[in-house]
Structure formats: structure tokens, C-alpha cells
Design an enzyme around this catalytic site. Structure first.
Site, PDB file in Angstrom:
ATOM      1  N   ASP A 331     -11.407  -9.316  -8.392  1.00 29.58           N
ATOM      2  CA  ASP A 331     -11.868  -9.908  -7.066  1.00 29.58           C
ATOM      3  C   ASP A 331     -12.331 -11.335  -7.648  1.00 29.58           C
ATOM      4  O   ASP A 331     -13.031 -11.336  -8.547  1.00 29.58           O
ATOM      5  CB  ASP A 331     -12.790  -8.976  -6.609  1.00 29.58           C
ATOM      6  N   GLU A 360      -7.714 -13.295  -7.972  1.00 28.05           N
ATOM      7  CA  GLU A 360      -7.669 -13.755  -6.726  1.00 28.05           C
ATOM      8  C   GLU A 360      -8.484 -15.050  -6.661  1.00 28.05           C
ATOM      9  O   GLU A 360      -9.502 -15.176  -7.042  1.00 28.05           O
ATOM     10  CB  GLU A 360      -8.543 -13.006  -5.802  1.00 28.05           C
TER      11      GLU A 360
END
Length: 616
Positions: A331, A360
């Protein structure tokens, strides 16, 4: 030669006994493994004034006690060990100066653990918000020790989905054709509200009891593999939940950025990710991006702190080993310190050379995204061992392409231009492609609830280069119209909860369009498995014209032509411009209909139709 690295692992609360008292110490890890590539292990102990103790380890062949590290906080002590090649599984015994004794377990690794394969472009990932997927165990919806109880009527509340629900759905997922599961974080989020999403972690080593348990998570991994499905863990390196004990008892004074203060938004991140690559950027702007907090409830971790860096590195390794993971999704990747990210990826890929990690980096600029990928030669000399990145550029281009009128610079040309930027990437096969995810409006919503457009979008994603990711419910046209609220984007999966009258698992109550979409997705996913050209093949695409985007995937002589007609009318399509790949081939087979296709005359393309033609 083995490489050394200091490591943490799982935390547990152990009760230690001595001659005068009994007390609890949180030990991280509770156990480790012999035979790891990295020899060093560091066990964090947490208990009031634990640093005042001195420790000894009883002799154990192959294991050396390297001493204790302490910090400015007397409630923490770090035991340093070196575990050599010849160490065997068994129990270590430690004794403190006050007479406290505890046992520490070294386990045997699973066979070929280090050689485990990671997810590849042969796979298709299926992204699930577990709280919104299936409630497999209603008894854990609310837990007395957790701050937030179930509130399924509130879009931002906990709805009750859990790991058992995912286990119960594995047959459906296998029949759909997906081969990897990416669950948004299932670790403890003991926060007062909005804890369902999982990104405000309050214990990095414990599954949230409303989701299940560590043991059940491991069971999911085992049972998923029985269905030919791997498990990808969503990890958060940048931040944690403000209810974590670290906020009241930090291991070091510099554990959290900006001295642990949000200051009413003054220390919020700027989200200016371009500052990391910008050769002209100020250090002030870089720090505001990297060190800034997302929100007050998610304090920002300082990965420059060596003990924390080690903790996060080996937390990842522990979960890979414990749960037999086949991948990690990271993330908010670029928000963490970039030197730490280089160390983190290198440590994992050294331990598991065939593993895969996708980071990400939410940007539609491929120059920024490609900076992080392994093998990229960067102007500033930065190197990374991150195998995969997410293709936000293609996602944005695809939505625009299908919603715009065709012209020289709008429509399909946006997809063409996005893929033309692949020269920026070191490995175009190892890029995650998607039409939507848990943080953005659903593809069916973005395309105006248009079935034909959605089928074109998913056909492209399942037949272009890279590793496709499907967001749960796309196969049955889940929709968040008219709201962009995350609670609506993360809608309950039909049939996953008792009150539902529509059931995607059985087909009961699905509309004609939903059944059509589900059938199309099953067919496409089946073809990806059967036709290596569609997953592993090289890509050659042709400049879009007249509302048609065309390309060819080729692998070991197998060739599949993909024709995507965006027009609202039928076309007779001459493919003679593709002779460099057709090479005078005269016939093919439409893989969707199994019909024979003659290539020497114009091919019929129906309005809004995708055709996949395998050359004979």
C-alpha cells in the site's frame, strides 16, 4: 555466502515466571525458522522496565547470542541472535537477571520454501474487501475487546465479512477462473471507527479477531492452493493505526515522523509523489511528502529508524513463511523512505528469488511509476528490487477511451499511447493492469452502467500485456452509482450476507446483463489459462482507426488477434494491414464463439464487439 540482516517476527504475549512474581512480556517474534538466508534474528521484548534486565542464553548448537539492544524507552529490549546453517529446529532457553526464564522456538521451514513461485502474468488476481465479501462466521461480527462493533446498515461501518467467508467461496472463485487472491489487510484494526478497510493496523502480527485468526488465515492459504489459487497479502509500510500501543509507548523517540504530532493537518502529506524523482525538488517538499501523515488516525512511520526498518522487513518475511504467501501488494508504496524500500525489497527477494511484490504508486505518469521497478536505470542512480508496479496510466486511459468520441487524439488512441510508454519500464510483463480497485469508482459505474463498454474494458485487460487484477463483483456488474463514497465502492457482494435476495454464487436473482457479464468473464479467464499467447505472449499493437483497436499476442508460434470495435454500428473489417504478423495466414478461429474466420476477406465486427481470433 549468507547475507546477514537483523530480523523481527511475530508478536505474542508470554507469561514468564520467576521465584517472586509472574508477569507478561510481549515478545516479537514468538518463534522463527532455521535455514533462512539471513542469519540474524532480533527479538523485541516489551514490558515495564524490561531494559533493566540482563539476559543469558543457554548454549545451543548453531545459535549465538549477540547481546541486547536498548533504546531511550526502558520498556523495550531487543535480543540479538545469529542462527547458522547447522542450527536445528528446537527450543532456545533465555534467563534474565531476575531469574525469569522463557523458551523460544525455532521451527523447520516448509520444503522448497525459499524457491516458492510468486504470481506472474500467467495469473489473474482477484481483489477482495473481506468485510464486504462474505460473512462466513456471524459469531465474530462484534468482539468485546474491539472498539468498533458491527454496523452493517452504515456504509462506513463493519458489515461482518471475514476470512471464513472467503474460504467458503473458493469453489466459486476457482470456477470463475482467478488464480490469486489479494485481500485488503486482515490484520488487527482496533480503531474506534472506519476500521473495516484494514489500513489502520494496530498489531502487525495478529489477524483481526473479527476477520478470524492467524491460524484461519493460514488455513485459507492451504485451502486456496487446493483450488489452484495463491494468496497475496496487502502490506502497509508507511503508516499504522493511532490506537496502536506505539502511540502511547513508542519503542524509540523517532519511531513516528514529525515527533508523533499531526498538528491539525500541518504535518499532513502533500501527496506530491513527483518530488522523489524531481531533480530540482527541495528537501522540504520531499520531507512533506514522505514524512507527512495521511490523516490523524494514521500516524506516519519513520522507516529511517533502524529498529523499525528491521521490524517491517522481517514482519514481511514472517508472513511469507508463516502463511505460505505467493505475493505481496504494498500500500502507498512511494510514501515510505526510498532507501528503506530498496532494503525491504532486496531482503525479501534475496530470501525468495522467485517471489513477486507489486507496489502501489498511484500516478498516471509512467515515468514516475517505472522509477520503482527492478532493473530500471534511473538518472539519480536509485536501484530497487521491486518486481512489479501498478498501471494507473492504462486504467485512466481505458476509462477515457471508452467514454470519448473517437478522434486523432481521443478514444482508443489513449490506450495506444499509454502502452507505447512501455519503453520506460524494465519489465512490461510484470505490471499489474486493472480497470478499478477498492479506492476508485467501479468500472461499470465509470462506464455509465454500460454492459458493452464494460465487456470491452475487461476483454482488453485480460488479453493485453501484464498481470490482470479484477475487483470483486465486476463479474456481476457491481455498481456504486451515484456515490463515490468508499463505503459504496466497497459494496457488499450479492449473496454474501443472510439478508441478500440476489446471490451471485448460485445465480439466483441476477439480471440478464449480470449473467452475461459473468459468463463473459468466465470465458475470458478460461482462455487466459488455455492460451499462453494471451498471458505470456509478446504484444504488437496497431494504431487505432475508425473506432477499432487491434493487437496481436504471440507465444511460441501461437498467435491471437484481438479486435475491439467501439462503434455503435457493425463493420466489415479488412485486416490486411496486419500482414507482418498474419504472414499470409488465411484462416483462424474465433475463441469466443468457436467459429471459423476467413482472414482474406473483411471480417464482420458487430457493434461494440470484441473478437479474439487464433490464427491457424
Amino acid at each position: 555466502m549468507k547475507k546477514t540482516h537483523t530480523i523481527f517476527a511475530v508478536s505474542t504475549v508470554l507469561t514468564f515466571l520467576n521465584s517472586t512474581a509472574s508477569y507478561a512480556i510481549t515478545a516479537s517474534p514468538e518463534s522463527w525458522w532455521v535455514g533462512m538466508q539471513n542469519e540474524s534474528l532480533q527479538v523485541m521484548l516489551h514490558e515495564g522496565n524490561i531494559a533493566k534486565q540482563t539476559w543469558q542464553m543457554l548454549p545451543y548448537k548453531g545459535v549465538e547470542f549477540k547481546g541486547v539492544t536498548t533504546t531511550n524507552n526502558a520498556n523495550y529490549a531487543f535480543l540479538n541472535l545469529s542462527i547458522s546453517d547447522n542450527a536445528k529446529a528446537g527450543e532456545l532457553s533465555f534467563k534474565a537477571s531476575d531469574g525469569t526464564v522463557f523458551k523460544y522456538r525455532l521451527n523447520t521451514r516448509n520444503k522448497n520454501s525459499a524457491k516458492r513461485p510468486g504470481f506472474t502474468n500467467k495469473d489473474t488476481l482477484y481483489l477482495i474487501n473481506p468485510d464486504r465479501f462474505v460473512n462466513g462466521d456471524p459469531t465474530n461480527d462484534s468482539i468485546a475487546s474491539m472498539q468498533e462493533a458491527a454496523n452493517p446498515e452504515f456504509k462506513g461501518g463493519r458489515h461482518g465479512g471475514d476470512i471464513q467467508g472467503v474460504i467458503n467461496s473458493l469453489e466459486y472463485l476457482e470456477n470463475l477462473g482467478v488464480t490469486q487472491l489479494w485481500l485488503t489487510p486482515v490484520l488487527e484494526n482496533n480503531m474506534p471507527s472506519y476500521s473495516y478497510h484494514g489500513y489502520a493496523i494496530t498489531d502487525f502480527y495478529k489477524v483481526d479477531p473479527r476477520m478470524g485468526s492467524n491460524e484461519l488465515y493460514k488455513t485459507l492459504s492451504v485451502k486456496a492452493k487446493e483450488h489452484g489459487i495463491g494468496l497475496v497479502m496487502d502490506m502497509v509500510l508507511n503508516h499504522f493505526g493511532s490506537s496502536h500501543q506505539w502511540m502511547s509507548d513508542m519503542p524509540t523517540a523517532d519511531w513516528v515522523n514529525f515527533d508523533g504530532q499531526f498538528e491539525k493537518g500541518k504535518n499532513a502529506t502533500t501527496h506530491a509523489r513527483q518530488t522523489i524523482q524531481d531533480p530540482h525538488a527541495s528537501q522540504y517538499d520531499k520531507r512533506q511528502f514522505n514524512d507527512g501523515w495521511f490523516v490523524e488516525s494514521m500516524p506516519d512511520l519513520n522507516q529511517r529508524q533502524p529498529l523499525l526498518s528491521t521490524y517491517l522487513i522481517q514482519n514481511a518475511i514472517w508472513w511469507i513463511e508463516y502463511a505460505n504467501l505467493s505475493g505481496i501488494r504494498v500500500d502507498t508504496y512511494s510514501y515510505s523512505d526510498k532507501a528503506f524500500l530498496a532494503d525491504w525489497t532486496k531482503a525479501i527477494m534475496t530470501e525468495y528469488p522467485n517471489f513477486n511484490i507489486v507496489g502501489e504508486e498511484w500516478t498516471s505518469n509512467p515515468a514516475i511509476a517505472s522509477y520503482w521497478q527492478r532493473g530500471k536505470i534511473n538518472q539519480d542512480g536509485y536501484t530497487s528490487d521491486l518486481p512489479s508496479v501498478m498501471d494507473f496510466s492504462l486504467q485512466k486511459a481505458l476509462i477515457k477511451a471508452l467514454n470519448e468520441q473517437e478522434s486523432w487524439n481521443t478514444g482508443w488512441v489513449r490506450v495506444y499511447q499509454s502502452l507505447a510508454n512501455d519503453f520506460l519500464y524494465a519489465d512490461t510483463d510484470n505490471i499489474l493492469v486493472f480497470a478499478d480497485n477498492h479506492d476508485m469508482s467501479r468500472v461499470y459505474t465509470e462506464l455509465g452502467q454500460n454492459l458493452a463498454k464494460t465487456k470491452l474494458a475487461m476483454t482488453l485487460l485480460l488479453t493485453t500485456r501484464g498481470i490482470p487484477q479484477i475487483y470483486y463483483g465486476t463479474e456481476v456488474l457491481l455498481d456504486n452509482t451515484p456515490s463515490n463514497d468508499h463505503g459504496d465502492i466497497r459494496i457488499d457482494f450479492p449473496g454474501g450476507f443472510r439478508a441478500h435476495t440476489v446471490n451471485a454464487f448460485t445465480g439466483e436473482g441476477l439480471s440478464k446483463d449480470q449473467k452475461d457479464m459473468l459468463s463473459t468473464m468466465q470465458t475470458l479467464l478460461k482462455l487466459r489459462k488455455e492460451k499462453p499467447a494471451l498471458s505470456e505472449g509478446s504484444l504488437m499493437h496497431f494504431s487505432p482507426k475508425q473506432g477499432v483497436y487491434s493487437y496481436v499476442r504471440e507465444h511460441n508460434g501461437e498467435k491471437v488477434v484481438v479486435l475491439l470495435n467501439k462503434n455503435q454500428h457493425d463493420l466489415e473489417w479488412d485486416v490486411s494491414y496486419m500482414q507482418e504478423v498474419l504472414k499470409n495466414t488465411q484462416t483462424g478461429v474465433d475463441l469466443m464463439s468457436n467459429e471459423s474466420v476467413t482472414l482474406t476477406v473483411p471480417i464482420r465486427l458487430k457493434a461494440m464487439q470484441a473478437r479474439l481470433i487464433e490464427l491457424e
